[in-house]
Write an enzyme that holds these catalytic residues in place. Sequence first.
Site, PDB file in Angstrom:
ATOM      1  N   ASP A 169       7.037   6.290   6.045  1.00 51.77           N
ATOM      2  CA  ASP A 169       7.697   6.767   4.818  1.00 51.77           C
ATOM      3  C   ASP A 169       9.222   6.638   4.933  1.00 51.77           C
ATOM      4  O   ASP A 169       9.887   6.179   3.990  1.00 51.77           O
ATOM      5  CB  ASP A 169       7.273   8.209   4.456  1.00 51.77           C
ATOM      6  CG  ASP A 169       7.095   9.112   5.666  1.00 51.77           C
ATOM      7  OD1 ASP A 169       6.994   8.595   6.794  1.00 51.77           O
ATOM      8  OD2 ASP A 169       7.064  10.339   5.495  1.00 51.77           O
ATOM      9  N   TYR A 183      -8.860  -1.323   6.885  1.00 48.74           N
ATOM     10  CA  TYR A 183      -9.439  -2.565   6.375  1.00 48.74           C
ATOM     11  C   TYR A 183     -10.720  -2.972   7.090  1.00 48.74           C
ATOM     12  O   TYR A 183     -11.351  -3.958   6.716  1.00 48.74           O
ATOM     13  CB  TYR A 183      -8.435  -3.713   6.507  1.00 48.74           C
ATOM     14  CG  TYR A 183      -7.468  -3.771   5.368  1.00 48.74           C
ATOM     15  CD1 TYR A 183      -6.508  -2.781   5.215  1.00 48.74           C
ATOM     16  CD2 TYR A 183      -7.515  -4.805   4.446  1.00 48.74           C
ATOM     17  CE1 TYR A 183      -5.607  -2.826   4.170  1.00 48.74           C
ATOM     18  CE2 TYR A 183      -6.622  -4.852   3.393  1.00 48.74           C
ATOM     19  CZ  TYR A 183      -5.678  -3.870   3.261  1.00 48.74           C
ATOM     20  OH  TYR A 183      -4.804  -3.924   2.222  1.00 48.74           O
ATOM     21  N   ASP A 197       0.250  -4.212   4.392  1.00 50.28           N
ATOM     22  CA  ASP A 197      -0.105  -4.626   3.040  1.00 50.28           C
ATOM     23  C   ASP A 197       0.896  -4.042   2.039  1.00 50.28           C
ATOM     24  O   ASP A 197       1.448  -4.753   1.186  1.00 50.28           O
ATOM     25  CB  ASP A 197      -1.524  -4.130   2.738  1.00 50.28           C
ATOM     26  CG  ASP A 197      -2.007  -4.588   1.391  1.00 50.28           C
ATOM     27  OD1 ASP A 197      -1.686  -5.719   1.001  1.00 50.28           O
ATOM     28  OD2 ASP A 197      -2.696  -3.814   0.710  1.00 50.28           O
ATOM     29  N   LYS A 234       2.682   6.101  11.682  1.00 46.42           N
ATOM     30  CA  LYS A 234       2.635   7.484  11.178  1.00 46.42           C
ATOM     31  C   LYS A 234       2.008   8.346  12.278  1.00 46.42           C
ATOM     32  O   LYS A 234       1.061   9.109  12.046  1.00 46.42           O
ATOM     33  CB  LYS A 234       1.815   7.507   9.873  1.00 46.42           C
ATOM     34  CG  LYS A 234       1.822   8.803   9.108  1.00 46.42           C
ATOM     35  CD  LYS A 234       3.041   8.994   8.234  1.00 46.42           C
ATOM     36  CE  LYS A 234       3.074  10.372   7.634  1.00 46.42           C
ATOM     37  NZ  LYS A 234       4.302  10.667   6.895  1.00 46.42           N
TER      38      LYS A 234
END
Length: 335
Positions: free
Chosen positions: A203, A123, A227, A170
Amino acid sequence: MRTVTLIPGDGIGPEISQSVVKIFEAAKVPIKFEIVEAGAKVMDQENTPLPQGVLDSIQKNKVALKGPITTPIGSGFRSVNVALRQYFDLYANVRPVKSIKGVPSRYEEVDLIIVRENTEDLYAGIEHKIGEVAAESIKVITKKASDRIAKYAFTLANQQQREKVTAVHKANIMKLSDGLFLDCVRDIREQYPDIEYDEQIVDAMCMNLVLHPESSDVLVMGNLYGDILSDLCAGFVGGLGLIPGANIGEEIAIFEAVHGSAPSIAGCNQANPTALIQSAIMMLRHLNLLNEANRIEAALYAVYEQGHDLTKDLGGTATTTQFTDALIAKLLNNR
Ligand code: NAD
């Protein structure tokens, strides 16, 4: 009487903002709204979606309630929402996701809080094209931002007597950027030995959330994962029409619904105002107006428990106005 900035915003923003204004009036909340306009609708007159007067008003009042603002996709002006968060360094985005009795939803006992880093990650908006054949977006993760969002999440967990903080990442793939984020959270957690801690790859987190959302507590993560997971979690408890949010900085706080401007139902008196009402309740608690916050929240829950006045997103036929009036009736009954 405390003055607070109100930005009604685009699309359904003015309708749901009006609902909050009416509820605050009925509850005799000691707040005066200073209304300023930002977003697509001021672009033509002001040549910017975020006029200086809006920034000045927020700077002066320190607290704002904001309706959703449209962001053009692909081209056009940069997101006003992201610009406000960066300008005032509103580093923590807090999104409580809680089941409400009487709201038709897939799960019943969900009560989790997403704490999303709000100033960097993908972002940061650092993008460029490489000729006509490729484009790069740069993911920025810093120690400063990761430390302070981790500290915010653990402090919040402490204050709200939560049991567990989960770091979502991640780092198996983005070893340097998400790896740095994770190292920072691990360091900060040492200061909070009473709070349980675990880590989940984003995930796997999505799958575990869908299977058992009730076992999540406080989730801390970077901007992009925050988000995406916010909308996912909104779906557990009845959808985007319900979930509130707060953007918190050292000095300034802006409260807003998680949802956007919902252009397809704008002006139809169909929007569910609950998410902005719940954001306004968070704002009252931030301002230490606890009695007012509790009264409005009790009236909101009472409307849902009765189940007569559901808006269209929840399968009902009530208009925004009818829902608001039903809440006000509960408020006045409980006085
Ligand atoms: P959206 O949240 O506006 O809408 C997604 C879906 O949810 C639509 O079907 C919509 O009708 C429904 N919905 C959302 N809020 C609702 C409510 N209160 N009551 C009933 N139904 C509701 O997401 P989008 O369509 O992806 O985005 C529309 C615009 O909003 C875009 O320009 C986007 O950039 C902007 N946006 C702004 C914010 C913000 O201001 N913080 C956040 C997200 C999106």
